[in-house]
Design an enzyme around this catalytic site. Structure first.
Site, PDB file in Angstrom:
ATOM      1  N   ARG A   1      35.807  59.838  32.923  1.00  0.00           N
ATOM      2  CA  ARG A   1      36.680  58.863  32.211  1.00  0.00           C
ATOM      3  C   ARG A   1      38.378  58.158  32.722  1.00  0.00           C
ATOM      4  O   ARG A   1      38.665  57.678  32.919  1.00  0.00           O
ATOM      5  CB  ARG A   1      35.998  58.044  30.938  1.00  0.00           C
ATOM      6  CG  ARG A   1      36.609  56.251  30.427  1.00  0.00           C
ATOM      7  CD  ARG A   1      36.449  55.880  29.100  1.00  0.00           C
ATOM      8  NE  ARG A   1      36.048  56.853  27.890  1.00  0.00           N
ATOM      9  CZ  ARG A   1      36.897  57.583  26.699  1.00  0.00           C
ATOM     10  NH1 ARG A   1      38.415  57.410  26.888  1.00  0.00           N
ATOM     11  NH2 ARG A   1      35.994  58.270  26.378  1.00  0.00           N
TER      12      ARG A   1
ATOM     13  N   TYR B   1      37.453  32.426  41.801  1.00  0.00           N
ATOM     14  CA  TYR B   1      36.661  33.047  41.395  1.00  0.00           C
ATOM     15  C   TYR B   1      35.849  32.835  39.706  1.00  0.00           C
ATOM     16  O   TYR B   1      37.660  32.926  39.169  1.00  0.00           O
ATOM     17  CB  TYR B   1      36.758  34.776  40.894  1.00  0.00           C
ATOM     18  CG  TYR B   1      35.347  35.238  41.150  1.00  0.00           C
ATOM     19  CD1 TYR B   1      34.315  35.062  41.482  1.00  0.00           C
ATOM     20  CD2 TYR B   1      35.384  36.210  39.845  1.00  0.00           C
ATOM     21  CE1 TYR B   1      33.096  35.731  40.718  1.00  0.00           C
ATOM     22  CE2 TYR B   1      34.241  36.953  39.721  1.00  0.00           C
ATOM     23  CZ  TYR B   1      33.177  36.123  39.836  1.00  0.00           C
ATOM     24  OH  TYR B   1      31.813  36.946  39.602  1.00  0.00           O
TER      25      TYR B   1
ATOM     26  N   ASP C   1      44.717  38.344  44.545  1.00  0.00           N
ATOM     27  CA  ASP C   1      42.568  38.600  45.242  1.00  0.00           C
ATOM     28  C   ASP C   1      42.456  38.884  46.382  1.00  0.00           C
ATOM     29  O   ASP C   1      42.333  37.802  47.050  1.00  0.00           O
ATOM     30  CB  ASP C   1      41.972  37.866  44.118  1.00  0.00           C
ATOM     31  CG  ASP C   1      40.549  38.515  44.250  1.00  0.00           C
ATOM     32  OD1 ASP C   1      40.051  38.696  45.319  1.00  0.00           O
ATOM     33  OD2 ASP C   1      39.482  37.726  43.167  1.00  0.00           O
TER      34      ASP C   1
ATOM     35  N   LYS D   1      31.646  43.317  46.802  1.00  0.00           N
ATOM     36  CA  LYS D   1      31.760  42.526  48.117  1.00  0.00           C
ATOM     37  C   LYS D   1      31.471  43.655  49.810  1.00  0.00           C
ATOM     38  O   LYS D   1      30.724  44.193  49.497  1.00  0.00           O
ATOM     39  CB  LYS D   1      32.317  41.005  47.797  1.00  0.00           C
ATOM     40  CG  LYS D   1      32.934  41.276  46.433  1.00  0.00           C
ATOM     41  CD  LYS D   1      31.668  40.010  46.214  1.00  0.00           C
ATOM     42  CE  LYS D   1      31.715  39.822  44.990  1.00  0.00           C
ATOM     43  NZ  LYS D   1      32.564  38.934  43.997  1.00  0.00           N
TER      44      LYS D   1
HETATM   45  C1  LIG Z   1      32.754  39.168  43.019  1.00  0.00           C
HETATM   46  C2  LIG Z   1      34.540  38.529  42.306  1.00  0.00           C
HETATM   47  C3  LIG Z   1      35.533  38.799  41.754  1.00  0.00           C
HETATM   48  C4  LIG Z   1      34.435  39.502  39.827  1.00  0.00           C
HETATM   49  O1  LIG Z   1      33.650  40.785  41.108  1.00  0.00           O
HETATM   50  P1  LIG Z   1      32.623  42.048  40.135  1.00  0.00           P
HETATM   51  O2  LIG Z   1      32.516  42.965  41.231  1.00  0.00           O
HETATM   52  O3  LIG Z   1      31.808  40.840  40.828  1.00  0.00           O
HETATM   53  O4  LIG Z   1      33.214  41.937  38.865  1.00  0.00           O
HETATM   54  C5  LIG Z   1      36.556  38.816  42.022  1.00  0.00           C
HETATM   55  N1  LIG Z   1      37.165  38.267  42.821  1.00  0.00           N
HETATM   56  C6  LIG Z   1      36.532  37.251  44.293  1.00  0.00           C
HETATM   57  C7  LIG Z   1      36.710  36.458  44.740  1.00  0.00           C
HETATM   58  C8  LIG Z   1      35.464  37.600  43.563  1.00  0.00           C
HETATM   59  O5  LIG Z   1      34.310  37.190  45.004  1.00  0.00           O
END
Ligand SMILES: *Cc1c(COP(=O)(O)O)cnc(C)c1O
Length: 372
Positions: free
Chosen positions: A47, A99, A171, A196
């Site tokens: 962890r 998001y 982000d 992604k």
């Molecule tokens: C999918 C996404 C998230 C969240 O990520 P997860 O891996 O699904 O928890 C955050 N920001 C953006 C822009 C996303 O597309």
């Protein structure tokens, strides 16, 4: 070293025990320590950290140009770790288009943790300035944003945040470090859903934070991850690391395909509006040109007519799959208002599109036929 080379080589040291070129996956949950629990090999319990995850973190830090990176079980696990590391009474500024999980976070959870928030349109830095409070600790920006593809001036917002003693968290999921490097523009922390583009094949979930200053953030975030438990799994770390090796090539193709699809849809006259920062018609186009290398693989379209027309199109596509998420090799389409559900601000006539690696003509033909 150049970014394209780092994508291939960062965290890819030859395994010293076997000479393996592809990195080993260490699944061990525990690591031998000394008689008084002294760390001998640099690891103790999964962890906290594990060797496969360390390779991924080295690679992500190198690509974003940060001093350190931390890998997480998901993008949401990563962003929640930042929020959990704040003092109660802190204030966080969120973008109005972002998001959808962030909305759940600030509505349902931040109030319980004693954290205040504001939501502003970050395409106008003056609105960020007027939302600043004495207790503002984090300004969170997402550019391009989901799903309206809004562009935020990261250098301008970083200045505003820093003047107030706050940090800018960006982000960078849609752009990836191959197209945009927020730390170079003044950001303090970069957030990724590596689920992604970094993973890139719709088969692994992960998140990452990359910090500009190890001293300012690393220990706090590491401690929060260790105790709150949103750590990455070794296998997922390995898959994401593998994805990074082809990230540059993929982002180029995603971007060139999306540019062609966006231009074809715009000139077809069949849609009301195409939101793609690579189009001259996009209000953030000039800014995106300055802070991005290419414009990425995400776009959204708004149809003439409402929800019914949007659902007619999603039911007629053949090559595009109706599915959420983004950044995989295959093209996806989604009626985003339905996906986000109650409380969404996304227009009912909007479809979000993740452009994959297929031939652009096949994608254009499928969409134009569905729009007929
Ligand atoms: C999918 C996404 C998230 C969240 O990520 P997860 O891996 O699904 O928890 C955050 N920001 C953006 C822009 C996303 O597309």
């Amino acid at each position: 070293m150049r970014l394209e080379t780092l994508a291939v080589h960062a965290g890819a040291e030859i395994d010293s025990e076997t000479g393996a070129v592809a990195p080993p996956i260490h699944l061990s949950t525990t690591f031998q320590h000394g008689p008084a629990c002294e760390e001998i090999h640099g690891y103790s319990y999964i962890r906290e950290k594990n060797p496969t995850q360390t390779r991924l973190e080295e690679a992500m830090a190198a690509l974003e140009g940060g001093e350190a990176a931390l890998a997480f079980a998901s993008g949401m696990g990563a962003v929640c770790t930042v929020m959990q590391s704040l003092e109660p009474g802190s204030h966080v500024i969120f973008p109005d288009d972002a998001y959808t999980g962030f909305r759940g976070l600030y509505r349902e959870f931040l109030p319980h943790w004693g954290i205040e928030h504001s939501v502003v349109d970050m395409t106008n830095p003056a609105k960020v300035q007027s939302a600043i409070r004495p207790n503002t600790r984090i300004v969170l920006a997402e550019t391009p944003s989901n799903p309206m593809m809004k562009i935020t001036d990261l250098a301008a917002v970083a200045k505003i945040a820093h003047a107030a003693g706050a940090d800018l968290l960006v982000d960078n999921t849609f752009a990836t470090p191959m197209l945009q490097r927020p730390l170079d523009l003044g950001a303090d922390i970069v957030l990724h859903s590596t689920t992604k583009y970094c993973g890139g094949h719709s088969d692994v979930q992960g998140g990452c934070l990359v910090v500009k200053s190890r001293e300012r953030w690393s220990a706090k975030l590491f401690r929060t991850r260790t105790i709150m438990g949103a750590a990455a799994s070794p296998f997922n770390s390995w898959l994401i690391l593998r994805g990074l090796r082809s990230l540059d090539c993929r982002m180029e193709r995603h971007s060139s395909n999306a540019a062609k699809v966006a231009a074809a849809l715009e000139s077809s006259g069949k849609v009301e509006r195409v939101c793609y920062p690579g189009l001259a018609s996009h209000p953030g186009h000039e800014l995106a040109r300055r802070q991005m290398k290419l414009f990425g693989g995400m776009l959204s379209i708004q149809l003439r007519g409402g929800r019914d027309e949007a659902l007619r199109v999603t039911s007629r596509v053949q090559l595009f799959t109706n599915a959420t998420s983004l950044g995989g090799t295959e093209s996806l389409i989604e009626h985003r208002a339905s996906s986000e559900g109650e409380g969404t601000k996304v227009p009912e006539n909007l479809l979000r599109v993740s452009i994959g690696l297929e031939h652009s003509d096949d994608l254009i033909e499928d969409l134009i036929r569905a729009l007929e």
